[in-house]
Design a protein around this motif. Structure first.
Motif, PDB file in Angstrom:
ATOM      1  N   ILE A 188      41.397   2.006  31.299  1.00  0.00           N
ATOM      2  CA  ILE A 188      41.188   3.254  32.026  1.00  0.00           C
ATOM      3  C   ILE A 188      39.840   3.254  32.737  1.00  0.00           C
ATOM      4  O   ILE A 188      39.544   4.158  33.531  1.00  0.00           O
ATOM      5  N   VAL A 189      39.021   2.236  32.491  1.00  0.00           N
ATOM      6  CA  VAL A 189      37.692   2.195  33.111  1.00  0.00           C
ATOM      7  C   VAL A 189      37.770   2.075  34.628  1.00  0.00           C
ATOM      8  O   VAL A 189      36.847   2.506  35.334  1.00  0.00           O
ATOM      9  N   TRP A 190      38.865   1.495  35.155  1.00  0.00           N
ATOM     10  CA  TRP A 190      38.994   1.427  36.620  1.00  0.00           C
ATOM     11  C   TRP A 190      39.033   2.833  37.209  1.00  0.00           C
ATOM     12  O   TRP A 190      38.435   3.087  38.256  1.00  0.00           O
ATOM     13  N   HIS A 223      45.815   9.770  28.141  1.00  0.00           N
ATOM     14  CA  HIS A 223      45.562   9.461  29.548  1.00  0.00           C
ATOM     15  C   HIS A 223      46.861   9.377  30.342  1.00  0.00           C
ATOM     16  O   HIS A 223      46.925   9.813  31.503  1.00  0.00           O
ATOM     17  N   HIS A 224      47.897   8.823  29.728  1.00  0.00           N
ATOM     18  CA  HIS A 224      49.136   8.614  30.478  1.00  0.00           C
ATOM     19  C   HIS A 224      49.954   9.896  30.603  1.00  0.00           C
ATOM     20  O   HIS A 224      50.727  10.041  31.550  1.00  0.00           O
ATOM     21  N   ARG A 225      49.809  10.812  29.669  1.00  0.00           N
ATOM     22  CA  ARG A 225      50.425  12.133  29.859  1.00  0.00           C
ATOM     23  C   ARG A 225      49.836  12.799  31.099  1.00  0.00           C
ATOM     24  O   ARG A 225      50.552  13.449  31.869  1.00  0.00           O
ATOM     25  N   TYR A 243      39.900   9.405  37.598  1.00  0.00           N
ATOM     26  CA  TYR A 243      40.116   9.753  36.197  1.00  0.00           C
ATOM     27  C   TYR A 243      40.212  11.273  36.013  1.00  0.00           C
ATOM     28  O   TYR A 243      39.520  12.044  36.684  1.00  0.00           O
ATOM     29  N   ALA A 244      41.082  11.684  35.103  1.00  0.00           N
ATOM     30  CA  ALA A 244      41.149  13.088  34.682  1.00  0.00           C
ATOM     31  C   ALA A 244      41.420  13.131  33.190  1.00  0.00           C
ATOM     32  O   ALA A 244      42.223  12.347  32.662  1.00  0.00           O
TER      33      ALA A 244
END
Length: 338
Positions: free
Chosen positions: A216-218, A195-197, A225-226
């Motif tokens: 990451i749910v926010w 996710h952070h990449r 989100y991607a």
């Protein structure tokens, strides 16, 4: 005080983890497309910005974080009992929720981006990138206000600060290319290296995505989100190409001031300050930028051919006889540093 509790063991852990990642990249290089590994000069820049940020942090923390939190705590209608076990996980989740919105503002408000862009300006993504942090940037003075609602909800100031530190500690190990995807439920709930990449990517599928700190749910809830579907191009949309820690820290802030100084209207000035980083002022009608041959546009506009005795004559001067483009359309403008 919370910084003192974490300073020495955190520094040791950071050094050991970065060393382990570097050794792993030397012994077993990752040859997947789009990965960058380590660059010695880039790591030195990251360390330099980290040292400068740690030295100057007490000044900014006292002004921009403790001040707003203390004021909010004084206005809070009630105060939670930290001796109750459920207050601790509640505080952790609440602080992470407000971190999401602060981080989203970092990317969507030009003033705040001037400091946060420092963290995104490296074209490499490894554990040393995690410590590439801004220092003494005036825009950092407003960021602490995003956490004031946590104190208004009755969470003590010291606990808000502690949860902020835990939040940032969680994010250190996710700055790596060495870890692919992890177990599905973890990927769904928590921020991960994958996710952070995405978050650090400046290519279109990834730009301004995955703001979450721990959860990451926010991002899933609020439409930012991607998923990781292609290699990320790390860095800014227009890279600053410098390893000077002073230029790294102030390049975008200087660019913002320049844009504000050159703006023609107050709407433009406020836009360059508060709008997203890609904002461009619309030139007012009749301004020099819309005149024939004006320096802002940099193109010549066609004029009607003269008529003598009812017979059209060839045009004179620098203007082309036939326009090659719609003269009412300005050339495309590229976005600012992202």
């Amino acid at each position: 005080m919370h910084d003192l509790l974490f300073a020495v063991p955190t520094l040791i852990a950071f050094v050991l983890l970065m060393l382990a990642e570097w050794i792993a990249s030397r012994i077993d290089p990752d040859t997947r497309p789009g990965l960058h590994g380590y660059d010695g000069k880039e790591v030195a820049t990251n360390i330099a910005t980290f040292v400068l940020s740690r030295v100057t942090k007490p000044i900014l923390t006292a002004i921009s974080v403790v001040g707003p939190l203390a004021l909010a705590a004084a206005l809070a209608p009630f105060h939670l009992d930290t001796g109750t076990w459920w207050v601790w996980p509640l505080a952790f989740v609440v602080v992470d929720f407000f971190y999401y919105w602060a981080h989203r503002a970092d990317h969507r408000v030009r003033l705040m981006w001037t400091s946060h862009s420092v963290h995104h300006s490296s074209q490499y993504f490894n554990l040393s990138t995690a410590i590439r942090l801004p220092w003494l940037n005036p825009s950092m003075l407003v960021r602490g206000m995003f956490f004031a609602p946590a104190a208004l909800l009755g969470i003590p100031v010291w606990m808000v600060l502690l949860m902020q530190s835990l939040n940032l500690l969680f994010q250190f190990p996710i700055h790596t290319e060495r870890v692919g995807r992890v177990w599905g439920p973890i990927e769904y709930l928590f921020n991960t290296p994958s996710h952070h990449r995405v978050h650090h990517g400046s290519n279109n599928p990834y730009l301004d995505r995955n703001y979450g700190g721990v959860f990451i749910v926010w991002d899933r809830l609020f439409g930012s989100y991607a998923d990781e579907v292609e290699p990320a191009r790390y860095g800014l949309v227009h890279n600053i190409d410098t390893r000077n820690p002073i230029r790294v820290n102030y390049a975008e802030f200087a660019a913002m001031l320049c844009d504000i100084a050159n703006a023609k209207t107050w709407a433009g000035r406020f836009g360059y300050l508060l709008a997203p980083p890609g904002y461009r002022e619309k030139a007012p009608a009749g301004s020099p930028s819309r005149r024939a041959g004006g320096p802002h546009i940099g193109i010549s506009l066609p004029v009607a051919a003269p008529v003598v005795a009812g017979i059209p004559q060839p045009p004179t001067g620098p203007f082309p006889p036939t326009p090659t483009a719609d003269s009412s359309t300005e050339p495309a403008l590229e976005p600012l540093l992202r």
